[in-house]
Design a protein around this motif. Structure first.
Motif, PDB file in Angstrom:
ATOM      1  N   GLU A 150       0.844  -1.184   0.000  1.00 38.43           N
ATOM      2  CA  GLU A 150       0.000   0.000   0.000  1.00 38.43           C
ATOM      3  C   GLU A 150       0.880   1.233   0.000  1.00 38.43           C
ATOM      4  OE1 GLU A 150      -2.112  -0.744   3.627  1.00 38.43           O
ATOM      5  OE2 GLU A 150      -0.748   0.467   4.810  1.00 38.43           O
ATOM      6  N   GLY A 151       0.424   2.319  -0.609  1.00 36.22           N
ATOM      7  CA  GLY A 151       1.176   3.562  -0.609  1.00 36.22           C
ATOM      8  C   GLY A 151       0.621   4.516   0.431  1.00 36.22           C
ATOM      9  N   ARG A 152       1.524   5.189   1.149  1.00 33.38           N
ATOM     10  CA  ARG A 152       1.096   6.134   2.176  1.00 33.38           C
ATOM     11  C   ARG A 152       1.884   7.424   1.985  1.00 33.38           C
ATOM     12  NH1 ARG A 152       1.775   5.746   7.109  1.00 33.38           N
ATOM     13  NH2 ARG A 152       3.673   4.532   7.165  1.00 33.38           N
ATOM     14  N   GLY A 153       1.535   8.198   0.980  1.00 31.79           N
ATOM     15  CA  GLY A 153       2.247   9.433   0.729  1.00 31.79           C
ATOM     16  C   GLY A 153       3.665   9.146   0.304  1.00 31.79           C
ATOM     17  N   ALA A 154       4.640   9.647   1.093  1.00 33.80           N
ATOM     18  CA  ALA A 154       6.044   9.461   0.751  1.00 33.80           C
ATOM     19  C   ALA A 154       6.536   8.065   1.110  1.00 33.80           C
ATOM     20  CB  ALA A 154       6.892  10.516   1.470  1.00 33.80           C
ATOM     21  N   SER A 155       5.779   7.315   1.924  1.00 34.37           N
ATOM     22  CA  SER A 155       6.179   5.973   2.335  1.00 34.37           C
ATOM     23  C   SER A 155       5.351   4.931   1.608  1.00 34.37           C
ATOM     24  CB  SER A 155       5.996   5.800   3.856  1.00 34.37           C
ATOM     25  OG  SER A 155       6.794   6.702   4.572  1.00 34.37           O
ATOM     26  N   HIS A 156       6.003   3.812   1.273  1.00 28.89           N
ATOM     27  CA  HIS A 156       5.318   2.707   0.608  1.00 28.89           C
ATOM     28  C   HIS A 156       5.581   1.450   1.426  1.00 28.89           C
ATOM     29  CE1 HIS A 156       4.462   5.116  -3.029  1.00 28.89           C
ATOM     30  NE2 HIS A 156       5.579   5.719  -2.672  1.00 28.89           N
ATOM     31  N   VAL A 157       4.508   0.748   1.793  1.00 31.18           N
ATOM     32  CA  VAL A 157       4.595  -0.335   2.759  1.00 31.18           C
ATOM     33  C   VAL A 157       4.281  -1.674   2.098  1.00 31.18           C
ATOM     34  CG1 VAL A 157       3.698  -1.256   4.936  1.00 31.18           C
ATOM     35  CG2 VAL A 157       3.935   1.226   4.628  1.00 31.18           C
ATOM     36  N   TYR A 158       5.154  -2.651   2.368  1.00 33.31           N
ATOM     37  CA  TYR A 158       4.930  -4.031   1.972  1.00 33.31           C
ATOM     38  C   TYR A 158       4.879  -4.834   3.269  1.00 33.31           C
ATOM     39  CZ  TYR A 158       5.812  -8.621  -0.159  1.00 33.31           C
ATOM     40  OH  TYR A 158       5.730  -9.941  -0.554  1.00 33.31           O
ATOM     41  N   PHE A 177      15.436   4.214  -0.310  1.00 29.72           N
ATOM     42  CA  PHE A 177      15.922   3.330   0.740  1.00 29.72           C
ATOM     43  C   PHE A 177      14.758   2.569   1.348  1.00 29.72           C
ATOM     44  CE2 PHE A 177      15.201   7.501   2.629  1.00 29.72           C
ATOM     45  CZ  PHE A 177      14.531   7.239   3.811  1.00 29.72           C
ATOM     46  N   ALA A 178      15.090   1.434   1.966  1.00 34.69           N
ATOM     47  CA  ALA A 178      14.076   0.560   2.559  1.00 34.69           C
ATOM     48  C   ALA A 178      14.469   0.201   3.980  1.00 34.69           C
ATOM     49  CB  ALA A 178      13.914  -0.706   1.720  1.00 34.69           C
ATOM     50  N   SER A 179      13.471  -0.097   4.799  1.00 37.07           N
ATOM     51  CA  SER A 179      13.704  -0.521   6.177  1.00 37.07           C
ATOM     52  C   SER A 179      12.755  -1.663   6.511  1.00 37.07           C
ATOM     53  CB  SER A 179      13.510   0.647   7.148  1.00 37.07           C
ATOM     54  OG  SER A 179      12.239   1.257   6.971  1.00 37.07           O
ATOM     55  N   LEU A 180      13.191  -2.536   7.438  1.00 34.08           N
ATOM     56  CA  LEU A 180      12.427  -3.738   7.768  1.00 34.08           C
ATOM     57  C   LEU A 180      12.364  -3.915   9.279  1.00 34.08           C
ATOM     58  CD1 LEU A 180      11.108  -6.405   6.584  1.00 34.08           C
ATOM     59  CD2 LEU A 180      13.325  -7.471   7.049  1.00 34.08           C
ATOM     60  N   SER A 181      11.146  -4.142   9.787  1.00 33.25           N
ATOM     61  CA  SER A 181      10.965  -4.365  11.216  1.00 33.25           C
ATOM     62  C   SER A 181      10.597  -5.818  11.501  1.00 33.25           C
ATOM     63  CB  SER A 181       9.911  -3.417  11.793  1.00 33.25           C
ATOM     64  OG  SER A 181       8.714  -3.429  11.040  1.00 33.25           O
ATOM     65  N   PHE A 182      10.660  -6.185  12.769  1.00 34.14           N
ATOM     66  CA  PHE A 182      10.484  -7.575  13.187  1.00 34.14           C
ATOM     67  C   PHE A 182       9.111  -8.128  12.830  1.00 34.14           C
ATOM     68  CE2 PHE A 182       9.606 -10.753  16.604  1.00 34.14           C
ATOM     69  CZ  PHE A 182      10.587 -11.668  16.248  1.00 34.14           C
ATOM     70  N   ASP A 183       8.116  -7.263  12.733  1.00 33.27           N
ATOM     71  CA  ASP A 183       6.751  -7.710  12.447  1.00 33.27           C
ATOM     72  C   ASP A 183       6.487  -7.920  10.958  1.00 33.27           C
ATOM     73  OD1 ASP A 183       6.863  -5.074  11.684  1.00 33.27           O
ATOM     74  OD2 ASP A 183       5.157  -4.405  12.893  1.00 33.27           O
ATOM     75  N   GLY A 184       7.523  -7.929  10.123  1.00 30.78           N
ATOM     76  CA  GLY A 184       7.349  -8.188   8.697  1.00 30.78           C
ATOM     77  C   GLY A 184       6.936  -6.980   7.892  1.00 30.78           C
ATOM     78  N   LEU A 221       7.970  -3.987   5.664  1.00 34.01           N
ATOM     79  CA  LEU A 221       8.982  -3.371   4.816  1.00 34.01           C
ATOM     80  C   LEU A 221       8.455  -2.019   4.358  1.00 34.01           C
ATOM     81  CD1 LEU A 221      11.634  -3.588   3.044  1.00 34.01           C
ATOM     82  CD2 LEU A 221      10.149  -4.496   1.241  1.00 34.01           C
ATOM     83  N   VAL A 222       9.221  -0.963   4.623  1.00 29.89           N
ATOM     84  CA  VAL A 222       8.814   0.387   4.249  1.00 29.89           C
ATOM     85  C   VAL A 222       9.858   0.976   3.319  1.00 29.89           C
ATOM     86  CG1 VAL A 222       8.170   2.679   5.060  1.00 29.89           C
ATOM     87  CG2 VAL A 222       7.648   0.677   6.462  1.00 29.89           C
ATOM     88  N   ILE A 223       9.406   1.496   2.199  1.00 32.17           N
ATOM     89  CA  ILE A 223      10.305   2.113   1.227  1.00 32.17           C
ATOM     90  C   ILE A 223      10.041   3.614   1.190  1.00 32.17           C
ATOM     91  CG2 ILE A 223      10.992   2.204  -1.196  1.00 32.17           C
ATOM     92  CD1 ILE A 223      10.378  -0.739  -1.405  1.00 32.17           C
ATOM     93  N   ASN A 224      11.106   4.387   1.291  1.00 35.54           N
ATOM     94  CA  ASN A 224      11.026   5.840   1.303  1.00 35.54           C
ATOM     95  C   ASN A 224      12.024   6.436   0.319  1.00 35.54           C
ATOM     96  OD1 ASN A 224       9.207   7.066   3.589  1.00 35.54           O
ATOM     97  ND2 ASN A 224      10.161   5.269   4.515  1.00 35.54           N
TER      98      ASN A 224
END
Length: 395
Positions: A3-11, A371-378, A380-383
């Protein structure tokens, strides 16, 4: 789902994850790989593409027989990954191996539709350490230069260096924790311009090594108390490889000059919990990513510890002015008139898209602003780097 959330995109996937890699070798695609731990369900490796023009995320999912604790992209082949299988800690001699796996049918262009069927990964080779003191690795790093074809595995017992250019992986060097007095060895990073140099983090200490002194590799630098807590991560500046960034349990991010490491060049305190990941931008080294247990991803400007500082010095100007001041020659510049200003040290953006600990933040290998970041709960956020900061760097 994506899903896209403005400047952030979440997988987002409903699985536990620890590791993220930026896939290299494809200059046209923002492509990332993440692995799941497989605690209560079969483990998977997800290959995720981000189209920054359209703001669209697509993915391929591969089944993997064992949980993925850590992974690294193989610069010599964009369809291969180095995978540390689940486990870690103690175990039998050699423990669980590190696997070199292939992802079948990876297209050079866009990934297929989300309905593409899952495929299993294909085992190419195993990096299995059979030394009596060997323990299961918890990290793996591949040399960023494809022609070197080197990898290093990290365990509590030490660092093992592997030549990946042979018919099968060949162990060539060992940095023994016991022999070199290293305790609680956590991470390693390759020197970006040398095949025989790397840095390690053990306890509160950061060390640099020259492997050409084999069989007793030479320690070339040591900072005994780089942090007041455990050092969790480190990364070389790709343009000035005598500079090294570190992150630790004290919540600090620091930049060190290996030529004179008595004190940190920069001491950044924008995290409130352990720092798990630091990464210099591979093109614009004045940008530094960090991520930690506070669920935050910080984008920092570290101009004073970058090649931009040297370029400005050769041009006869200063990159940094004291806060609130500007030189006379700059006071009427076009940049200032446009309200852009110039890049200075400081926090560019603090992103709170995650709800749990962020274990990895990586730059895209295709687009230096993604760039992308990943948290323990699965999650993935791309900014992308904010437009204003891009202009400060480019203009």
């Amino acid at each position: 789902m994506a899903e896209g959330r403005g400047a952030s995109h979440v997988y987002g996937i409903e699985r536990h994850t620890l590791c993220l890699a930026s896939v290299v070798g494809n200059a046209a695609r923002n492509r990332f790989a993440l692995g799941t731990l497989g605690i209560s369900e079969p483990s998977e490796i997800h290959l995720v593409d981000f189209d920054d023009d359209e703001g669209v995320l697509q993915s391929l999912v591969y089944k993997h027989p064992r949980g993925v604790r850590a992974l690294a992209a193989a610069p010599w082949d964009p369809a291969q990954l180095l995978v540390v299988v689940g486990g870690g800690g103690g175990g039998p001699p050699g423990g669980a191996p590190v696997e070199l796996v292939a992802l079948p049918d990876v297209p050079a262009g866009a990934l297929p539709s989300p309905e593409a069927p899952e495929q299993p990964t294909a085992l190419v080779a195993e990096l299995r350490d059979t030394a009596p003191e060997a323990m299961a690795p918890h990290a793996v790093v591949a040399h960023p230069v494809a022609q070197y074809r080197e990898a290093a595995t990290v365990s509590s017992a030490g660092v093992r260096v592997w030549d990946m250019a042979q018919t099968g992986p060949l162990a060539t060097h060992t940095l023994s924790a016991a022999r070199h007095g290293m305790d609680d060895l956590e991470a390693a990073a390759w020197h970006p311009a040398a095949a025989a140099q790397l840095a390690t983090a053990d306890g509160m200490c950061v060390r640099a090594w020259d492997l050409r002194a084999d069989p007793r590799s030479q320690q070339t630098m040591a900072v005994e108390y780089a942090h007041s807590g455990k050092v969790r991560c480190l990364d070389y500046n790709p343009n000035l490889p005598y500079l090294l960034a570190t992150g630790g349990d004290d919540g600090a991010v620091r930049v060190w000059d290996a030529r004179s490491p008595a004190g940190a060049l920069l001491d950044i305190g924008n995290h409130t919990h352990w720092v798990y990941s630091v990464a210099f931008n591979p093109n614009h080294d004045q940008l530094l990513l960090s991520a930690g247990g506070d669920g935050l991803v910080n984008l920092e400007s570290v101009v004073s510890a970058s090649s931009a500082q040297l370029v400005a010095g050769m041009a006869g100007s200063s990159v940094r002015d004291p806060p609130g001041e500007a030189s006379a020659e700059d006071s009427g510049s076009e940049d200032e008139d446009n309200g852009i200003g110039r890049a200075t040290d400081g926090l560019v953006a603090q992103l709170d898209d995650h709800e749990t600990s962020v274990y990895a933040a990586r730059w895209s290998a295709a687009d230096p602003w993604v760039f992308a970041s990943l948290s323990f709960d699965g999650r993935l956020v791309i900014n992308t780097v904010p437009q204003a900061e891009k202009l400060r760097i480019l203009l």
